[in-house]
Design a protein around this motif. Structure first.
Motif, PDB file in Angstrom:
ATOM      1  N   PHE A  69       0.816  -1.204   0.000  1.00 45.76           N
ATOM      2  CA  PHE A  69       0.000   0.000   0.000  1.00 45.76           C
ATOM      3  C   PHE A  69       0.854   1.261   0.000  1.00 45.76           C
ATOM      4  N   HIS A  70       1.959   1.238   0.741  1.00 43.26           N
ATOM      5  CA  HIS A  70       2.759   2.455   0.922  1.00 43.26           C
ATOM      6  C   HIS A  70       3.624   2.790  -0.287  1.00 43.26           C
ATOM      7  N   LYS A  71       3.946   1.776  -1.093  1.00 37.80           N
ATOM      8  CA  LYS A  71       4.727   1.984  -2.323  1.00 37.80           C
ATOM      9  C   LYS A  71       5.996   2.803  -2.077  1.00 37.80           C
ATOM     10  N   GLY A  72       6.737   2.390  -1.063  1.00 42.99           N
ATOM     11  CA  GLY A  72       8.015   3.029  -0.777  1.00 42.99           C
ATOM     12  C   GLY A  72       7.948   4.210   0.152  1.00 42.99           C
ATOM     13  N   ARG A  73       6.749   4.694   0.437  1.00 45.10           N
ATOM     14  CA  ARG A  73       6.623   5.834   1.360  1.00 45.10           C
ATOM     15  C   ARG A  73       6.661   5.340   2.796  1.00 45.10           C
ATOM     16  N   ALA A  74       7.024   6.225   3.700  1.00 50.45           N
ATOM     17  CA  ALA A  74       7.082   5.864   5.121  1.00 50.45           C
ATOM     18  C   ALA A  74       5.681   5.530   5.612  1.00 50.45           C
ATOM     19  N   PRO A  75       5.510   4.374   6.266  1.00 45.88           N
ATOM     20  CA  PRO A  75       4.176   3.955   6.686  1.00 45.88           C
ATOM     21  C   PRO A  75       3.656   4.652   7.943  1.00 45.88           C
ATOM     22  N   ALA A  76       4.545   5.311   8.679  1.00 45.08           N
ATOM     23  CA  ALA A  76       4.144   5.850   9.986  1.00 45.08           C
ATOM     24  C   ALA A  76       3.007   6.857   9.882  1.00 45.08           C
ATOM     25  N   SER A  77       3.054   7.757   8.904  1.00 44.77           N
ATOM     26  CA  SER A  77       2.038   8.796   8.784  1.00 44.77           C
ATOM     27  C   SER A  77       0.673   8.192   8.497  1.00 44.77           C
ATOM     28  N   ALA A  78       0.613   7.250   7.570  1.00 48.82           N
ATOM     29  CA  ALA A  78      -0.662   6.620   7.233  1.00 48.82           C
ATOM     30  C   ALA A  78      -1.239   5.879   8.433  1.00 48.82           C
ATOM     31  N   MET A  79      -0.377   5.179   9.174  1.00 48.30           N
ATOM     32  CA  MET A  79      -0.872   4.425  10.321  1.00 48.30           C
ATOM     33  C   MET A  79      -1.373   5.362  11.417  1.00 48.30           C
ATOM     34  N   ARG A  80      -0.718   6.493  11.604  1.00 47.84           N
ATOM     35  CA  ARG A  80      -1.212   7.449  12.607  1.00 47.84           C
ATOM     36  C   ARG A  80      -2.627   7.907  12.255  1.00 47.84           C
TER      37      ARG A  80
END
Length: 260
Positions: A212-223
């Motif tokens: 889902f993140h496609k290389g982007r940092a997952p922390a922001s989406a999970m927050r």
């Protein structure tokens, strides 16, 4: 047990990483004066300690029944509402409540039969980011901005007082209105903190599995997803449904990977 006391019994005060044992004793005294008696200590640096006993000044029973655990996650695993007392911070985006509003929300949850934790961090550094992530909302005491340093036990006293005021008001309302309905069918119960954390862990893994993140940092989406689901106040049955959907998504991701 009367309604006021049983409601108070669902509220715990949690101290995380307390450095000075005297503050533990003072906090025990603070909560006892306000009719609370549940104290949970997360990895205190020095406890048991005679300074804690001395500063408790008559709240020895609160200290004697205090529960010690290793992590905040363990301390709040069965809680439906977790409120973290902290200075204003942009590190973790949480809804910010005043002590009075926080106390009202905590007592509403306790009246409904849910377990509640009011969490206080370390004397110098407060709660860490990972610990704040376990909280549903932040509580900020609006101290004098020119001198905002507030002793840990004093902060505990402020929140305990606000809880006391709401509990007393709820006791008066209870006498007039009759017993509040509690319980309901087990499948309709609110999801516990541990159940929500299980959902978040599986959600994070599923998002990785489907790229889902496609290389982007997952922390922001999970927050953002955590805030979304916590606002929804999911029940146990709803969490089971969502975890079933995630399990199917993980299974399909595995099948797709095997075909490649």
């Amino acid at each position: 047990m009367n309604h006021d006391v049983s409601t108070a019994d669902r509220i715990r005060i949690v101290l995380v990483g307390t450095q000075h044992p005297g503050n533990i004793g003072s906090a025990a005294r603070a909560i006892k004066t306000m009719g609370l008696d549940r104290l949970v200590l997360v990895a205190p640096q020095r406890y048991p300690h005679n300074e804690a006993d001395m500063m408790a000044a008559g709240a020895d029973d609160v200290l004697a029944s205090a529960v010690c655990v290793d992590t905040l996650a363990e301390a709040v695993a069965d809680c439906r509402l977790v409120l973290g007392c902290t200075a204003r911070s942009r590190r973790v985006q949480l809804e910010e409540l005043s002590p009075r509003v926080a106390a009202a929300r905590a007592c509403d949850m306790a009246l409904a039969g849910g377990e509640v934790a009011v969490v206080f961090g370390r004397e110098r550094t407060g709660l860490e980011n990972e610990e704040l992530q376990l909280c549903h909302a932040a509580v900020h005491i609006p101290a004098n901005p020119d001198y905002s340093s507030l002793n840990l036990a004093a902060a505990v006293q402020v929140l305990s007082y606000e809880l006391r005021m709401v509990l007393l008001a709820a006791g008066t309302a209870q006498a007039a209105d009759g017993p509040a309905h509690e319980g309901g069918h087990p499948s309709d119960r609110p999801a516990s903190h541990a159940q929500m954390e299980g959902l978040f862990a599986q959600l994070a893994q599923t998002l990785d599995d489907i790229d889902f993140h496609k290389g982007r940092a997952p922390a922001s989406a999970m927050r953002k997803l955590r805030r979304l689901f916590l606002r929804s106040e999911l029940g146990e049955r709803e969490v089971r449904l969502l975890r079933g959907i995630l399990a199917d998504a993980q299974r399909m991701a595995r099948l797709a990977a095997e075909r490649q």
